[in-house]
Design a protein around this motif. Structure first.
Motif, PDB file in Angstrom:
ATOM      1  N   LEU A 296       8.160   2.521  -8.659  1.00  0.00           N
ATOM      2  CA  LEU A 296       7.672   3.021  -7.388  1.00  0.00           C
ATOM      3  C   LEU A 296       7.829   1.972  -6.305  1.00  0.00           C
ATOM      4  CD1 LEU A 296       6.477   5.592  -6.524  1.00  0.00           C
ATOM      5  CD2 LEU A 296       4.227   4.736  -7.078  1.00  0.00           C
ATOM      6  N   ASP A 297       7.484   0.779  -6.671  1.00  0.00           N
ATOM      7  CA  ASP A 297       7.552  -0.312  -5.722  1.00  0.00           C
ATOM      8  C   ASP A 297       8.987  -0.528  -5.282  1.00  0.00           C
ATOM      9  OD1 ASP A 297       7.122  -3.830  -5.754  1.00  0.00           O
ATOM     10  OD2 ASP A 297       6.514  -2.394  -4.221  1.00  0.00           O
TER      11      ASP A 297
ATOM     12  N   GLU B 101      -6.204  10.895 -12.123  1.00  0.00           N
ATOM     13  CA  GLU B 101      -6.958  12.152 -12.011  1.00  0.00           C
ATOM     14  C   GLU B 101      -8.111  12.230 -12.989  1.00  0.00           C
ATOM     15  OE1 GLU B 101      -4.336  15.527 -12.430  1.00  0.00           O
ATOM     16  OE2 GLU B 101      -3.621  15.164 -10.387  1.00  0.00           O
TER      17      GLU B 101
ATOM     18  N   PHE C  27      -0.576  12.649  -4.377  1.00  0.00           N
ATOM     19  CA  PHE C  27      -0.672  13.661  -5.422  1.00  0.00           C
ATOM     20  C   PHE C  27      -2.094  13.901  -5.890  1.00  0.00           C
ATOM     21  CE2 PHE C  27       3.641  14.743  -5.981  1.00  0.00           C
ATOM     22  CZ  PHE C  27       4.385  13.606  -5.703  1.00  0.00           C
ATOM     23  N   LEU C  28      -3.020  13.230  -5.281  1.00  0.00           N
ATOM     24  CA  LEU C  28      -4.425  13.469  -5.620  1.00  0.00           C
ATOM     25  C   LEU C  28      -5.013  14.369  -4.553  1.00  0.00           C
ATOM     26  CD1 LEU C  28      -5.399   9.790  -6.480  1.00  0.00           C
ATOM     27  CD2 LEU C  28      -5.034  11.648  -8.092  1.00  0.00           C
TER      28      LEU C  28
ATOM     29  N   GLU D 221       0.074   4.821  -1.603  1.00  0.00           N
ATOM     30  CA  GLU D 221       0.022   6.032  -0.788  1.00  0.00           C
ATOM     31  C   GLU D 221       0.818   7.153  -1.421  1.00  0.00           C
ATOM     32  OE1 GLU D 221      -0.571   4.186   3.649  1.00  0.00           O
ATOM     33  OE2 GLU D 221       0.958   5.736   3.342  1.00  0.00           O
ATOM     34  N   TYR D 222       1.968   6.812  -1.970  1.00  0.00           N
ATOM     35  CA  TYR D 222       2.759   7.844  -2.654  1.00  0.00           C
ATOM     36  C   TYR D 222       1.964   8.438  -3.793  1.00  0.00           C
ATOM     37  CZ  TYR D 222       7.238   7.014  -0.376  1.00  0.00           C
ATOM     38  OH  TYR D 222       8.256   6.939   0.533  1.00  0.00           O
ATOM     39  N   VAL D 223       1.279   7.577  -4.511  1.00  0.00           N
ATOM     40  CA  VAL D 223       0.491   8.064  -5.646  1.00  0.00           C
ATOM     41  C   VAL D 223      -0.678   8.901  -5.159  1.00  0.00           C
ATOM     42  CG1 VAL D 223      -0.895   7.367  -7.621  1.00  0.00           C
ATOM     43  CG2 VAL D 223       1.127   6.049  -7.008  1.00  0.00           C
ATOM     44  N   PHE D 224      -1.397   8.414  -4.165  1.00  0.00           N
ATOM     45  CA  PHE D 224      -2.569   9.149  -3.672  1.00  0.00           C
ATOM     46  C   PHE D 224      -2.185  10.509  -3.110  1.00  0.00           C
ATOM     47  CE2 PHE D 224      -4.612   5.619  -4.893  1.00  0.00           C
ATOM     48  CZ  PHE D 224      -5.123   4.703  -3.981  1.00  0.00           C
TER      49      PHE D 224
ATOM     50  N   ASP E 212      -4.583  -5.266   5.480  1.00  0.00           N
ATOM     51  CA  ASP E 212      -4.090  -4.538   4.318  1.00  0.00           C
ATOM     52  C   ASP E 212      -2.653  -4.115   4.462  1.00  0.00           C
ATOM     53  OD1 ASP E 212      -7.193  -2.958   3.429  1.00  0.00           O
ATOM     54  OD2 ASP E 212      -6.215  -4.779   2.774  1.00  0.00           O
TER      55      ASP E 212
ATOM     56  N   LYS F  98       7.248   3.965   9.223  1.00  0.00           N
ATOM     57  CA  LYS F  98       6.259   3.023   8.709  1.00  0.00           C
ATOM     58  C   LYS F  98       5.815   2.055   9.792  1.00  0.00           C
ATOM     59  CE  LYS F  98       6.720   3.667   3.970  1.00  0.00           C
ATOM     60  NZ  LYS F  98       6.524   5.090   4.209  1.00  0.00           N
TER      61      LYS F  98
ATOM     62  N   LEU G 206       1.618   8.433 -12.129  1.00  0.00           N
ATOM     63  CA  LEU G 206       0.485   7.551 -11.866  1.00  0.00           C
ATOM     64  C   LEU G 206      -0.729   8.347 -11.393  1.00  0.00           C
ATOM     65  CD1 LEU G 206       2.380   4.589 -10.244  1.00  0.00           C
ATOM     66  CD2 LEU G 206       0.970   4.485 -12.299  1.00  0.00           C
ATOM     67  N   ALA G 207      -0.472   9.371 -10.576  1.00  0.00           N
ATOM     68  CA  ALA G 207      -1.592  10.197 -10.101  1.00  0.00           C
ATOM     69  C   ALA G 207      -2.276  10.863 -11.277  1.00  0.00           C
ATOM     70  CB  ALA G 207      -1.095  11.242  -9.101  1.00  0.00           C
TER      71      ALA G 207
ATOM     72  N   CYS H 169       9.985   2.121  -2.948  1.00  0.00           N
ATOM     73  CA  CYS H 169       9.368   1.936  -1.644  1.00  0.00           C
ATOM     74  C   CYS H 169      10.068   0.829  -0.882  1.00  0.00           C
ATOM     75  CB  CYS H 169       7.895   1.562  -1.791  1.00  0.00           C
ATOM     76  SG  CYS H 169       6.958   2.921  -2.440  1.00  0.00           S
TER      77      CYS H 169
ATOM     78  N   GLU I 179       0.802  -1.210   0.000  1.00  0.00           N
ATOM     79  CA  GLU I 179       0.000   0.000   0.000  1.00  0.00           C
ATOM     80  C   GLU I 179       0.838   1.264   0.000  1.00  0.00           C
ATOM     81  OE1 GLU I 179      -2.162  -0.656   3.516  1.00  0.00           O
ATOM     82  OE2 GLU I 179      -0.693   0.377   4.759  1.00  0.00           O
ATOM     83  N   GLU I 180       2.082   1.182   0.468  1.00  0.00           N
ATOM     84  CA  GLU I 180       2.854   2.427   0.506  1.00  0.00           C
ATOM     85  C   GLU I 180       3.097   2.954  -0.898  1.00  0.00           C
ATOM     86  OE1 GLU I 180       6.377   1.415   2.604  1.00  0.00           O
ATOM     87  OE2 GLU I 180       6.413  -0.538   1.638  1.00  0.00           O
ATOM     88  N   VAL I 181       3.144   2.057  -1.850  1.00  0.00           N
ATOM     89  CA  VAL I 181       3.269   2.496  -3.245  1.00  0.00           C
ATOM     90  C   VAL I 181       2.076   3.356  -3.605  1.00  0.00           C
ATOM     91  CG1 VAL I 181       3.278   1.711  -5.630  1.00  0.00           C
ATOM     92  CG2 VAL I 181       4.593   0.483  -3.915  1.00  0.00           C
TER      93      VAL I 181
ATOM     94  N   SER J  37       5.224   8.661  -8.931  1.00  0.00           N
ATOM     95  CA  SER J  37       3.943   8.850  -8.239  1.00  0.00           C
ATOM     96  C   SER J  37       3.088   9.860  -8.965  1.00  0.00           C
ATOM     97  CB  SER J  37       4.161   9.341  -6.811  1.00  0.00           C
ATOM     98  OG  SER J  37       5.020   8.491  -6.131  1.00  0.00           O
ATOM     99  N   ARG J  38       3.722  10.945  -9.358  1.00  0.00           N
ATOM    100  CA  ARG J  38       2.980  11.982 -10.056  1.00  0.00           C
ATOM    101  C   ARG J  38       2.398  11.468 -11.358  1.00  0.00           C
ATOM    102  NH1 ARG J  38       4.001  17.457  -8.108  1.00  0.00           N
ATOM    103  NH2 ARG J  38       6.001  17.182  -7.090  1.00  0.00           N
TER     104      ARG J  38
END
Lengths: 581, 409
Positions: free
Chosen positions: B201-202, B108, A16-17, A11-14, B382, B218, B103-104, B205, A7-9, B100-101
């Motif tokens: 990204l993975d 969007e 930016f939302l 989270e990084y993406v979210f 999760d 974390k 993917l965001a 991380c 999920e941390e992956v 990240s950006r």
């Protein structure tokens, strides 16, 4: 595939939302995204404080740092919501005090805030930074004193247009001497004079102060002292802008304003003496926002000022500007995006200024970026509206207030249906619309057909029958808020479109023809709506079922009927139906 | 960088190299000064690994070779010699931000359906949950357990499917390339960039996770989350059929919790048979707040689960689910009575939902879905979702998704 990533992956993406819409979409994708998203959402917007309970919000979003809550419906601004209706902040604060100790921001609109709430805020959130109270009420300057005294990291204190019981100006002196974090202070709605030396010292020791909006009680002679201490200001609101004409005051002002190289926004200007307006001229070239809605200045002086502001994006002004002034605006300010023209004498029988529909037409022609309009005037024609629509298809907000209810097209004496029809037809991105003038069901047919992006609609003294309401409810796909007063809309359209109401935030209908029986039925059939009958004449069941209710407020909710109702509000639900029938 | 390459770059013979082994078995050399951008690798080096071909540093399964070379190229490009580990972490950060950006930006403005399509995610929220996203339906631990069981099993099913059909799908793709090369190129570009971003990204991380700072923050978060779950759901469950984990943290958690799961699960079922005791009333009242708005727990039209599982298992699952649901269901009317009477005699009265207005807001559990084949398996929390070893490499996209992706491009 993707969901096998930790999920941390995500989270990084979210992170930016930022828009709520995107966040909500993400939370609906699948269960694991719902879970991940709810843990990393930091900013929450609650459009109706009764749509959800504090407990539900806190359970779903455990780590929130900023909250924005809206309370009373918009028509409360016009005194249509009786005193004591609700929208109390305290339950929210007491719940959040326990669960969000690191809360940083609280922004409220039309909520009832008490000194107790303010004190609780100041003591519960150790890192509290931002407090914005827009059109709120119920608190005094003592509450402000708690905030000043206890919020060590406060950045923003904005009272917007709140109604504050002004016990004294002493609250400002409660900011401790080592308090230096202030970035924004808006106290323009307060009446009492604050200690000027305390204000001076506060401004001096806060190097990051960007916004300072003073109240009327700060005299013009004292402004230079403040401006000199805060040359980094970006937004500044004066107090009363008047004094006897003296060259030393004037030159001090000129010098002080010159030092402020970053000023972009000006406001205040109560009791303006026009001779002092030119003191600002050397900052005007950078000004993008000008609020002159208290400036009782005649058109020529206004024109002179505006002609100095070629970069103006936002202008709020009284109708003293007149058609001539608007013509000048349209030629000097090509970047204008928002225009609000307020009435100087709304209750006068005869017009006191020469402001007509022509002014707005001219601005719509001359300002290509104009997208947001609020315009009070006394006459309008279909031709003018059609011209405006054709000139400005990029309009997003259009609020027209013809002062006399049901005023027809003054040239043809016809209803203004075709004019507003042109507006919705041409302005395809229109999100907010307020209607006025003489209007039949036809205008609603146009709106239902064309206004597909419309989110908020305000209607008063318009329409002929239920068909009007039906057109709107069945046609406007994006509708979120509908507020209606004094229209002949009744049961049929409301009940036929009951399901639509669950897709909207709220519906307000006052002085219409909705019967008590229909309200009961609606409440029975739609358990996820709160159907509130607001009636100060006493319990609705003391009158026949066919009797129309005074006011009806319907909103979707997951929190059930509220428990803080006053005695003039009844929630229609199965219980009520059984109890009262 | 292969051995051959390193021979060509003669002047750099004095540089030291580390040996890395990726999950496909291939071993490669990378300049040490580049490889140590990754704190995970750095850590391994300090433990003495990676100095020779025989003792390569084994990279976690989900790191794939093409992605790895991309990362190292990036690090090479951005490297400044002589930085500390902390600084190297910071160096990777722009890469994290970038991906990240990106993917965001893909996400969007899109609807949940579109996002599901793009990322190939299951549609496992109930209709109720979709309608009322702000509602929290998770408070009853038994409901929560059931929902988790569904989601986990569905995940497993889909993974199994994908493995089964992976090759077949590849072929489909090839067929289409004959027909419409431009279309295929576009979706490949699109889907492979997304996959690439996700892998990058993975990887980053992963690096952060193993660096000391990241670990403390974390872990704090995980601990908080675990606490919250434990508080609200004593029935924490983990996967008993989890694939190999990459980080040791996760593995420990798994083992610990799987025993907890089995006993708690049993307890819950046992508990479900009793009338709730007085002591639990307040908790139930709490839950009732949630129910008040009339939500319908299991009402959904989620019919897109494939039924291609072993019929014997299917039977077993069906039975388990029905059993569990029956227990839950039989409980509700009694619980409602309990709340209504609040301490009076707790005998079940015939419950009429329609006539009795006071029962408004209290939910029965209609469950049309439960009679279909539903997956049922324990699921991990999760925060310990682990990647499955085999699926992360596949950039395959089912044919219908191809079309959707093309429309999106």
């Amino acid at each position: 595939m993707a969901y096998s990533f930790p999920e941390e992956v995500l989270e990084y993406v979210f992170a930016f939302l930022s828009s709520d819409k995107d966040r909500n979409a993400v939370s609906l994708v699948c269960k694991s995204w719902y879970e991940i998203e709810r843990w990393c959402r930091r900013r929450i917007f609650i459009g109706n404080c009764y749509a959800v309970s504090p407990q539900i919000v806190i359970r779903r979003f455990p780590e929130v740092s900023a909250v924005k809550i809206k309370g009373k419906p918009h028509f409360a601004d016009f005194n249509l919501v009786p005193e004591g209706w609700g929208a109390y902040l305290y339950p929210w604060i007491s719940a959040m005090a326990r669960s969000y100790p690191w809360l940083e921001e609280i922004k409220l609109k039309r909520m009832v805030v008490t000194d107790e709430s303010l004190e609780l805020i100041s003591k519960s959130f150790k890192n509290f930074k931002v407090l914005v109270l827009s059109s709120c009420e119920g608190f005094t300057t003592d509450g402000l004193a708690s905030i000043a005294a206890n919020c060590r990291n406060l950045r923003e204190l904005d009272l917007k247009e709140s109604e504050v019981e002004d016990l004294s100006g002493h609250w400002l002196s409660h900011f401790p001497d080592n308090f230096t974090s202030l970035v924004s202070l808006n106290m323009s709605c307060l009446g009492s004079e604050v200690s000027f030396s305390a204000l001076e010292r506060l401004v001096s020791r806060c190097p990051n102060l960007k916004t300072l909006r003073l109240n009327r009680a700060v005299p013009i002679e004292k402004l230079p002292s403040l401006l000199r201490r805060a040359p980094q200001l970006v937004e500044f609101g004066t107090g009363a802008y008047s004094a006897e004409i003296r060259t030393d005051i004037f030159s001090n002002l000129v010098e002080a304003f010159s030092g402020c190289k970053h000023l972009k926004s000006l406001s205040g200007f109560w009791d303006v003496v026009p001779a002092y307006l030119p003191a600002m001229y050397n900052v005007c070239s950078r000004i993008t926002s000008l609020n002159l809605s208290y400036a009782t200045v005649q058109s020529p002086d206004l024109v002179e000022l505006i002609s100095q502001c070629p970069n103006l994006k936002c202008l709020w002004v009284l109708d003293y500007i007149e058609d001539a002034g608007l013509k000048a605006l349209s030629s000097y300010c090509k970047d204008l995006q928002e225009l609000r023209v307020f009435p100087s004498d709304p209750y006068g029988a005869e017009p006191n200024v020469s402001l007509t529909e022509q002014g707005l037409v001219t601005v719509s022609a001359g300002c290509p970026k104009l997208q947001s309009v609020l315009y009070f005037c006394r006459q309008m024609s279909n031709a003018a509206l059609i011209a405006i629509a054709r000139n400005r298809p990029n309009l997003i907000r259009f609020r027209l207030c013809i002062i006399e209810p049901q005023a027809p097209d003054y040239l043809t004496l016809e209803p203004l249906d075709t004019g507003f029809g042109a507006i919705v037809e041409h302005c395809k991105q229109l999100r907010r619309l307020s209607l006025s003038g003489l209007l039949t069901d036809r205008v609603f047919e146009y709106i239902g057909t064309h206004a597909k992006k419309l989110e908020m609609l305000s209607i008063a003294f318009a329409g002929d029958s239920d068909l009007g309401l039906h057109y709107v409810l069945s046609g406007c796909e994006s509708l979120r808020k509908l507020e209606i007063r004094d229209c002949p809309f009744g049961d049929k359209a409301l009940l036929a479109n009951a399901a639509k109401l669950e897709t909207m935030r709220s519906l307000w209908m006052s002085s219409c023809s909705v019967s008590y029986g229909a309200c009961k039925l609606l409440g029975q059939k739609m358990p996820r709506l709160n159907v509130e009958v607001i009636d100060e004449r006493g319990p609705p069941d003391s009158r026949p079922e066919t009797c129309p209710v005074e006011k009806l407020y319907v909103y979707r909710t997951v929190a059930g009927p509220r428990v803080d109702k006053p005695d003039f509000v009844w929630t229609m639900d199965e219980d009520a139906a059984l109890r009262l029938s | 960088m292969t051995e051959v390459d390193s021979d060509i770059i003669k002047p750099e013979m004095m540089k030291s190299y580390v040996w890395l082994q990726t999950s496909d078995g291939s071993i490669q050399q990378v300049e040490q000064e580049v490889a140590i951008f990754c704190p995970f690798i750095c850590h391994e080096i300090h433990s003495g690994m990676g100095s020779s071909k025989n003792y390569p540093i084994t990279l976690p399964p989900r790191v794939n070779p093409p992605m790895l070379s991309l990362i190292f190229d990036y690090c090479r490009f951005h490297q400044v010699p002589g930085h500390s580990n902390k600084e190297r972490n910071l160096q990777l950060k722009p890469l994290v931000d970038l991906t990240s950006r990106a993917l965001a930006r893909v996400i969007e403005g899109r609807s949940p359906e579109e996002i599901r399509e793009i990322f190939h995610l299951p549609d496992d929220l109930t209709e109720e949950e979709k309608l009322e996203p702000i509602k929290n339906t998770m408070d009853d631990p038994r409901i929560r357990l059931l929902n988790r069981l569904y989601a986990r099993k569905r995940k497993e099913l889909q993974e199994r499917e994908r493995l089964k059909y992976a090759e077949v799908e590849e072929e489909h793709v090839d067929d289409r390339s004959v027909d419409d090369p431009l279309v295929i190129y576009q979706w490949r570009k699109w889907s492979s960039s997304i996959m690439l971003f996700l892998h990058v990204l993975d990887f980053c991380c992963l690096s952060f996770r193993n660096s000391k700072e990241a670990r403390t923050s974390k872990t704090k978060k995980k601990n908080r989350r675990r606490k919250e779950h434990q508080k609200n759901a004593p029935l924490n469950c983990t996967s008993t059929s989890n694939s190999t984990s990459s980080s040791s943290n996760a593995v420990d958690l798994n083992n610990k919790d799987s025993n907890v799961l089995n006993s708690e699960f049993r307890d819950a079922l046992v508990r479900g048979n009793f009338l709730p005791s007085l002591g639990k009333t307040s908790k139930l009242l709490d839950i009732e707040d949630d129910r008040f708005a009339g939500e319908d727990e299991f009402d959904d039209d989620d019919g897109d689960l494939d039924d291609d599982i072993d019929p014997a298992i299917k039977e077993k699952i069906d039975r388990e689910v029905e059993d569990f649901a029956r227990r839950l269901n039989s409980d509700w009317p009694e619980r409602m009575q309990e709340i209504l009477s609040l301490g009076q005699e707790r005998r079940t009265l015939p419950v009429s939902i329609n006539g009795n207005g006071s029962l408004r807001g209290f939910m029965l559990l209609p469950h049309p879905r439960l009679h279909k084949a539903q997956p049922l398996a324990p699921q991990c929390d999760d925060d310990v979702i682990l990647p499955s070893s085999t699926t992360s490499f596949c950039a395959t996209v089912a044919v219908p998704t191809v079309i959707t992706l093309c429309l999106l491009v």
